[in-house]
Design an enzyme around this catalytic site. Structure first.
Site, PDB file in Angstrom:
ATOM      1  CE  LYS A  86     -32.919  -3.268  12.382  1.00 23.13           C
ATOM      2  NZ  LYS A  86     -32.044  -2.179  11.924  1.00 23.13           N
ATOM      3  N   GLY A 133     -32.275  -3.989   4.614  1.00 21.19           N
ATOM      4  CA  GLY A 133     -31.195  -4.834   4.086  1.00 21.19           C
ATOM      5  C   GLY A 133     -30.481  -5.450   5.275  1.00 21.19           C
ATOM      6  CG  HIS A 134     -32.289  -7.041   8.250  1.00 20.50           C
ATOM      7  ND1 HIS A 134     -33.389  -7.412   8.950  1.00 20.50           N
ATOM      8  CD2 HIS A 134     -32.260  -5.682   8.310  1.00 20.50           C
ATOM      9  CE1 HIS A 134     -34.013  -6.330   9.410  1.00 20.50           C
ATOM     10  NE2 HIS A 134     -33.339  -5.272   9.015  1.00 20.50           N
ATOM     11  CG  ASP A 141     -28.317   0.870   7.685  1.00 24.26           C
ATOM     12  OD1 ASP A 141     -28.957  -0.047   7.149  1.00 24.26           O
ATOM     13  OD2 ASP A 141     -28.323   2.044   7.286  1.00 24.26           O
ATOM     14  CD  GLN A 152     -37.108   0.137   7.590  1.00 22.96           C
ATOM     15  OE1 GLN A 152     -38.159  -0.191   8.084  1.00 22.96           O
ATOM     16  NE2 GLN A 152     -36.612  -0.506   6.552  1.00 22.96           N
TER      17      GLN A 152
END
Ligand code: IMP
Length: 424
Positions: free
Chosen positions: A16, A40-41, A13, A224
């Site tokens: 990225k 979750g990007h 988080d 991650q």
């Protein structure tokens, strides 16, 4: 641009998604190499927000090829949903998406097992995303996983699925008192997914090596973060893949000699989701404030993120195990209102000082962080577009971060929008 790996330098988080989106302009191929839809990007373009879980963030740039590499575990249902929701938002997905025929498939039994194990662990649970990631990698390593290449061969797929379900059902019934899974139902739904995704499946190892031979630019999108890496993170409170730079080679079939640059992304403070040690975690009042200001809620599960001061011991470890050439600092603006900002430079445990990341989880659980205190800048930074215009205390804070982590900061992000970032 040389072939570049982007990794998280903390517990994921780090922002990225936005960095990939910015760097994707110079890349021809954007490649995910590990993890799955536990990621979750988030990318904000104008007033639109996109959260990508499995498809590389480069998909938002027309003309780029996005690759899901062999190291990724693929939940075909999540993949189909993501493709459909992007297409509804007018994002083109066709020959610009390629998925490795060697990547492993996540099945419903992986997801349920992930959740049952967590319940079973009770107080010692890991706090997984419940997406079946760990159990799928377990099957991969146990050499009973099913790959996309198998899905493409109906006879092979039927046999492998039958064997897996037979064995899994015994475990589910005996150990967890769960009724188990219907072979026919899973077969039918996966045959349906195959029809939807078969046009994307190919030999991505060859595709990417051919691209390198043609001098194309590759951007590897880590998911991650270093401290969630199965080898180098806060084990066992980690994910089940290699989230460090080395994972990019194994997870794509590209030799290390073809990588030119490794960049780590770190927040100006620290966050983590799920259980596990967190030496610099804030007290309740500071936690609430930073969580709100930084919108620190998981992009995949919506869980509130735990927040704390910047931990240089952790990021130094990330510099080391990834061989980071550069760092990008995100969310500097979240600290705009703080009177005093702390940096943890080492830990104290039972009278001993630790400057390096300790493998022993007990030390991380019980250590006292040793802090430096820096005066805050108490000034809004979200509209600043160059390093020279930052408040003096913000500049000093960033320069100090470079020194304590041992890598140069190359970019600073001061908001979620594409344009809220500048180079140093
Ligand atoms: P899993 O990857 O679902 O097995 O979860 C293992 C650990 O990694 C849990 O602490 C999760 O919260 C964490 N995790 C997994 N993916 C992400 C991510 O994309 N960002 C932050 N934490 C993550």
């Amino acid at each position: 641009m040389s072939n570049t790996i982007i990794v998280g330098a903390q517990w994921g988080d780090e922002g990225k998604g936005k960095i990939i989106d910015v760097l994707a302009r110079e890349a021809d191929y954007i490649i995910r190499f590990q993890g799955g839809n536990n990621a979750g990007h988030t990318v904000v373009i104008g007033d639109q927000e996109f959260v990508l879980h499995l498809i590389p963030s480069g998909i938002l740039h027309p003309g780029k090829v996005c690759v899901i590499g062999n190291g990724v575990v693929v939940d075909p249902q999540a993949l189909c949903d993501e493709i459909e929701s992007l297409q509804k938002r007018k994002i083109t997905i066709g020959s610009n998406l390629k998925i490795s025929d060697q990547s492993h498939l996540i099945f419903p039994y992986h997801k349920i097992l992930d959740q049952l194990r967590e319940t079973h662990l009770g107080k010692s649970k890991i706090g997984t995303t419940g997406r079946g990631i760990g159990p799928c990698y377990v099957d991969k390593m146990a050499r009973c996983g099913i790959r996309l290449a198998d899905l493409m061969e109906d006879e092979v797929f039927q046999e492998k699925l039958g064997d897996n379900i037979h064995e899994k059902n015994e475990v589910f019934q005996e150990v967890y008192g769960h009724p188990g899974f219907s072979y026919e139902e899973i077969l039918e739904s996966y045959q349906g997914y195959r029809e939807k995704i078969k046009l994307y499946i190919c030999d991505t190892v060859r595709l990417l090596n051919d691209a390198i031979a043609k001098k194309k630019n590759l951007l590897f999108e880590g998911a991650q973060g270093t401290l969630l890496d199965v080898d180098h993170g806060t084990y066992p409170y980690v994910t089940s893949s290699s989230a460090t730079a080395g994972g990019a080679c194994a997870g794509t079939g590209i030799g290390p000699s073809k990588i030119g640059r490794v960049i780590g992304v770190a927040k100006a403070y620290t966050t983590r989701v799920g259980e596990g040690p967190f030496p610099t975690e804030f007290d309740a009042a500071q936690m609430k404030r930073i969580r709100q200001k930084g919108n620190e809620f998981g992009a995949t599960t919506g869980r509130p993120r735990r927040c704390g001061w910047f931990d240089a011991v952790l990021v130094r470890h990330a510099v080391l195990v990834n061989g980071l050439d550069e760092i990008i600092i995100t969310k500097l603006d979240v600290l705009d209102e703080d009177q005093t900002i702390k940096i943890c430079t080492s830990y104290q445990y039972q009278g001993k000082r630790y400057d390096r990341f300790p493998a022993n989880g007990k030390i991380l659980e019980e250590c006292e962080p040793i802090y430096e205190e820096h005066p805050g800048w108490r000034q809004q930074t979200c509209e600043i577009s160059s390093f020279k215009d930052l408040p003096i205390n913000a500049k000093k804070y960033l320069r100090r971060l470079e020194t304590v982590v041992g890598a140069p900061i190359k970019m600073v992000s001061v908001g979620s929008k594409r344009e809220q970032i500048f180079s140093i």
